[in-house]
Design a protein around this motif. Structure first.
Motif, PDB file in Angstrom:
ATOM      1  N   VAL A  88      48.629   6.190  42.438  1.00 34.11           N
ATOM      2  CA  VAL A  88      48.159   6.504  41.089  1.00 34.11           C
ATOM      3  C   VAL A  88      49.179   7.368  40.365  1.00 34.11           C
ATOM      4  N   ALA A  89      49.685   8.395  41.061  1.00 29.01           N
ATOM      5  CA  ALA A  89      50.644   9.319  40.443  1.00 29.01           C
ATOM      6  C   ALA A  89      51.955   8.619  40.088  1.00 29.01           C
ATOM      7  N   LYS A  90      52.396   7.701  40.938  1.00 24.28           N
ATOM      8  CA  LYS A  90      53.715   7.092  40.768  1.00 24.28           C
ATOM      9  C   LYS A  90      53.702   5.830  39.913  1.00 24.28           C
ATOM     10  N   THR A  91      52.583   5.104  39.876  1.00 22.66           N
ATOM     11  CA  THR A  91      52.610   3.785  39.229  1.00 22.66           C
ATOM     12  C   THR A  91      51.608   3.630  38.094  1.00 22.66           C
ATOM     13  N   THR A  92      50.813   4.648  37.784  1.00 20.97           N
ATOM     14  CA  THR A  92      49.872   4.550  36.670  1.00 20.97           C
ATOM     15  C   THR A  92      50.010   5.745  35.743  1.00 20.97           C
ATOM     16  N   SER A  93      49.400   5.604  34.579  1.00 21.51           N
ATOM     17  CA  SER A  93      49.299   6.732  33.647  1.00 21.51           C
ATOM     18  C   SER A  93      47.916   7.361  33.718  1.00 21.51           C
ATOM     19  N   GLY A  94      47.248   7.154  34.846  1.00 22.47           N
ATOM     20  CA  GLY A  94      45.932   7.744  35.066  1.00 22.47           C
ATOM     21  C   GLY A  94      44.900   6.709  35.459  1.00 22.47           C
ATOM     22  N   LEU A  95      44.020   7.100  36.374  1.00 22.61           N
ATOM     23  CA  LEU A  95      42.909   6.262  36.832  1.00 22.61           C
ATOM     24  C   LEU A  95      41.608   6.935  36.433  1.00 22.61           C
ATOM     25  N   LEU A 146      18.848 -13.128  45.983  1.00 22.96           N
ATOM     26  CA  LEU A 146      19.822 -12.463  45.114  1.00 22.96           C
ATOM     27  C   LEU A 146      19.412 -11.024  44.825  1.00 22.96           C
ATOM     28  N   MET A 147      18.133 -10.806  44.598  1.00 24.18           N
ATOM     29  CA  MET A 147      17.668  -9.454  44.295  1.00 24.18           C
ATOM     30  C   MET A 147      17.822  -8.528  45.500  1.00 24.18           C
ATOM     31  N   GLU A 148      17.763  -9.093  46.701  1.00 23.75           N
ATOM     32  CA  GLU A 148      17.870  -8.284  47.916  1.00 23.75           C
ATOM     33  C   GLU A 148      19.212  -7.558  48.015  1.00 23.75           C
ATOM     34  N   ILE A 149      20.258  -8.118  47.403  1.00 24.16           N
ATOM     35  CA  ILE A 149      21.589  -7.528  47.586  1.00 24.16           C
ATOM     36  C   ILE A 149      22.040  -6.675  46.396  1.00 24.16           C
ATOM     37  N   ASN A 150      21.149  -6.442  45.421  1.00 23.33           N
ATOM     38  CA  ASN A 150      21.405  -5.442  44.367  1.00 23.33           C
ATOM     39  C   ASN A 150      22.753  -5.634  43.675  1.00 23.33           C
ATOM     40  N   ILE A 151      22.911  -6.721  42.954  1.00 21.23           N
ATOM     41  CA  ILE A 151      24.175  -7.001  42.271  1.00 21.23           C
ATOM     42  C   ILE A 151      24.397  -5.993  41.142  1.00 21.23           C
ATOM     43  N   LEU A 152      25.606  -5.435  41.108  1.00 22.66           N
ATOM     44  CA  LEU A 152      25.964  -4.458  40.073  1.00 22.66           C
ATOM     45  C   LEU A 152      27.371  -4.790  39.573  1.00 22.66           C
ATOM     46  N   PRO A 153      27.509  -5.266  38.331  1.00 28.35           N
ATOM     47  CA  PRO A 153      28.837  -5.631  37.817  1.00 28.35           C
ATOM     48  C   PRO A 153      29.687  -4.400  37.501  1.00 28.35           C
ATOM     49  N   VAL A 154      30.990  -4.539  37.706  1.00 25.03           N
ATOM     50  CA  VAL A 154      31.960  -3.493  37.382  1.00 25.03           C
ATOM     51  C   VAL A 154      33.133  -4.150  36.662  1.00 25.03           C
ATOM     52  N   SER A 155      33.562  -3.529  35.588  1.00 27.42           N
ATOM     53  CA  SER A 155      34.667  -4.051  34.785  1.00 27.42           C
ATOM     54  C   SER A 155      35.945  -3.283  35.084  1.00 27.42           C
ATOM     55  N   VAL A 212      44.571   2.774  33.992  1.00 33.21           N
ATOM     56  CA  VAL A 212      43.646   1.906  34.735  1.00 33.21           C
ATOM     57  C   VAL A 212      42.250   2.499  34.606  1.00 33.21           C
ATOM     58  N   HIS A 213      41.268   1.631  34.287  1.00 33.70           N
ATOM     59  CA  HIS A 213      39.901   2.127  34.065  1.00 33.70           C
ATOM     60  C   HIS A 213      38.881   1.212  34.716  1.00 33.70           C
ATOM     61  N   PHE A 214      37.865   1.846  35.312  1.00 37.20           N
ATOM     62  CA  PHE A 214      36.713   1.133  35.876  1.00 37.20           C
ATOM     63  C   PHE A 214      35.466   1.539  35.105  1.00 37.20           C
ATOM     64  N   GLU A 215      34.714   0.543  34.668  1.00 37.47           N
ATOM     65  CA  GLU A 215      33.455   0.780  33.961  1.00 37.47           C
ATOM     66  C   GLU A 215      32.328   0.175  34.800  1.00 37.47           C
ATOM     67  N   ILE A 216      31.493   1.046  35.367  1.00 34.11           N
ATOM     68  CA  ILE A 216      30.411   0.593  36.238  1.00 34.11           C
ATOM     69  C   ILE A 216      29.198   0.260  35.377  1.00 34.11           C
ATOM     70  N   GLY A 217      28.705  -0.952  35.537  1.00 34.95           N
ATOM     71  CA  GLY A 217      27.573  -1.406  34.740  1.00 34.95           C
ATOM     72  C   GLY A 217      26.249  -0.936  35.304  1.00 34.95           C
ATOM     73  N   THR A 218      25.221  -1.731  35.078  1.00 37.70           N
ATOM     74  CA  THR A 218      23.888  -1.407  35.576  1.00 37.70           C
ATOM     75  C   THR A 218      23.401  -2.546  36.471  1.00 37.70           C
ATOM     76  N   PRO A 219      22.570  -2.239  37.478  1.00 41.34           N
ATOM     77  CA  PRO A 219      22.053  -3.299  38.353  1.00 41.34           C
ATOM     78  C   PRO A 219      21.322  -4.366  37.549  1.00 41.34           C
ATOM     79  N   ILE A 220      21.515  -5.617  37.935  1.00 38.19           N
ATOM     80  CA  ILE A 220      20.939  -6.706  37.138  1.00 38.19           C
ATOM     81  C   ILE A 220      19.619  -7.222  37.702  1.00 38.19           C
ATOM     82  N   ASN A 221      19.065  -6.562  38.747  1.00 36.55           N
ATOM     83  CA  ASN A 221      17.787  -7.026  39.296  1.00 36.55           C
ATOM     84  C   ASN A 221      16.679  -7.140  38.257  1.00 36.55           C
ATOM     85  N   PRO A 222      16.541  -6.177  37.320  1.00 41.71           N
ATOM     86  CA  PRO A 222      15.468  -6.327  36.326  1.00 41.71           C
ATOM     87  C   PRO A 222      15.594  -7.608  35.512  1.00 41.71           C
ATOM     88  N   PHE A 223      16.834  -8.025  35.246  1.00 39.49           N
ATOM     89  CA  PHE A 223      17.042  -9.234  34.453  1.00 39.49           C
ATOM     90  C   PHE A 223      16.816 -10.486  35.305  1.00 39.49           C
TER      91      PHE A 223
END
Length: 396
Positions: A74-81, A216-225, A272-283
């Motif tokens: 991260v220090a050597k190859t990015t401008s921040g994580l 599908l609901m058993e495994i708690n899918i959670l999208p991340v961007s 570099v950025h990670f955006e954690i979404g919300t679990p999609i089980n309700p949908f």
């Protein structure tokens, strides 16, 4: 219970009973030593091996070995994580994190670094066996909490492998309370037009003991961007597009994959950025009970796409690429003339790295268009998703 009797022993990460034996074998291999010294130029290899031999399990391996290495990258190859949305994770539960896929190695490594920094449990990682080019790589990734996805099988064996993989993911979530990561599709989306594949969702629904939707609901899918300001492999992806355009039968070599891994690890990535979404089980639960698995899989893909696309972090490079690709000034307020100059210079430098004989002006124009497309597509998809996702969620 012996190794042979352990569930999913041929694809699962190594457990604590195997660790010392596998690390002892790993550090004796010349391939591993060469790779470590290539990445960590000034390392005392003997001392590093002694540290490795003290590691007892995958969690310790990630905290004591991988975390310092990743912080160095991260220090050597990015401008921040950066990471947003950790509050959407209940640390008492296990999830199936589904993300878009930019870098062969670092997507999940950086995600796990975000978790380690915040004291969150890390994930196990799905990795295709096509990348396990040497036996030491296979050992290394399984020491680092990775499980194996079997690729390129005959059709008769592919279904069995899919059932085994799905079974392991369900086992990890329900029996081990261990989160897992898997990409939204097989391989990376070379043009950054990220779309979840129906086949992935159908595979995830093979495991479990209930109906498709309940599985599908058993495994708690959670999208991340995942958003990278610069993709070090962009010119390699553009080259692949060109070679496939000129020869539809073109296939990458193992050497190509190794070079892509090396390039992604060691070259600059910007922010570099990670955006954690919300679990999609309700949908998922709100989908019609009578829908068949094809309909449910398509709807789940749309839910995943919406969250991933809406979660992109955009940079000036994305707005410049969009305006240049479409010959517009729609987003001119999002960048400066210096941004434009820097972007144009960057694209030219990347294209000049493509070492192919007899490139024509037409080839270069095509490469330039593909580079613009890669950086414009996240913005295109975010524009669509921000409206579409709001509308879909308001309906529910």
């Amino acid at each position: 219970m012996t190794n042979q009797e352990k569930p999913f022993s041929d694809i699962s990460p190594y457990d604590s009973s195997e660790f010392h034996e596998k690390i002892s074998h790993l550090v004796k291999g010349p391939g591993f030593e060469h790779a470590v010294k290539w990445v960590l130029k000034d390392i005392d290899y003997a001392d590093f091996c002694n540290q490795l031999l003290l590691v007892k399990d995958g969690n310790t391996f990630q905290k004591e070995i991988m975390m310092p290495f990743l912080e160095l990258l991260v220090a050597k190859t990015t401008s921040g994580l950066t990471c947003n949305g950790l509050g959407n994770i209940d640390t008492s539960k296990a999830y199936t994190f589904i993300t878009n896929h930019r870098d062969i190695v670092l997507d999940t490594s950086f995600l796990n670094l975000c978790f380690l920094r915040s004291g969150y449990p890390t994930t196990e990682v799905a990795i295709g066996d096509n990348l396990l080019i040497y036996s030491w790589i296979a050992d290394l990734v399984r020491l680092n909490k990775s499980f194996i996805v079997k690729r390129n099988l005959p059709r008769a064996k592919a279904l069995d492998a899919a059932k085994e993989l799905s079974g392991y993911i369900h086992y990890a979530i329900t029996e081990k309370n261990q989160s897992v990561w898997i990409a939204e599709r097989e391989g990376r989306s070379k043009d950054s037009n990220d779309k979840a594949q129906d086949a992935l969702i159908k595979m995830l629904g093979l495991g479990g003991n209930d109906g498709f939707k309940q599985n599908l609901m058993e495994i708690n899918i959670l999208p991340v961007s995942i958003s990278y300001e610069y993709d070090p492999n962009d010119y390699l992806k553009a080259r692949e597009f060109l070679l496939k355009k000129n020869d539809p039968d073109f296939k990458k070599t193992q050497r190509d994959d190794l070079f892509a891994m090396e390039t992604g690890l060691l070259q600059p990535k910007g922010r570099v950025h990670f955006e954690i979404g919300t679990p999609i089980n309700p949908f998922i639960e709100a989908t019609t009970e009578n829908d068949d698995k094809n309909v449910i899989a398509r709807e789940v893909c749309q839910l995943v796409d919406c969250q991933i696309h809406a979660g992109y972090k955009l940079f000036p490079i994305n707005y410049v690429a969009f305006d240049q690709l479409l010959n517009t000034n729609q987003f001119s307020d999002k960048y400066t003339q210096e941004d434009v100059l820097n972007f144009n210079n960057y694209i030219s430098e990347q294209i000049n790295k493509i070492d192919e004989p007899n490139l024509t002006d037409s080839d270069r124009d095509y490469l330039h268009e593909m580079m613009l497309t890669m950086y414009a597509n996240p913005l295109k998809n975010k524009i669509t998703a921000e409206n579409k996702c709001k509308n879909e969620q308001n309906k529910d």
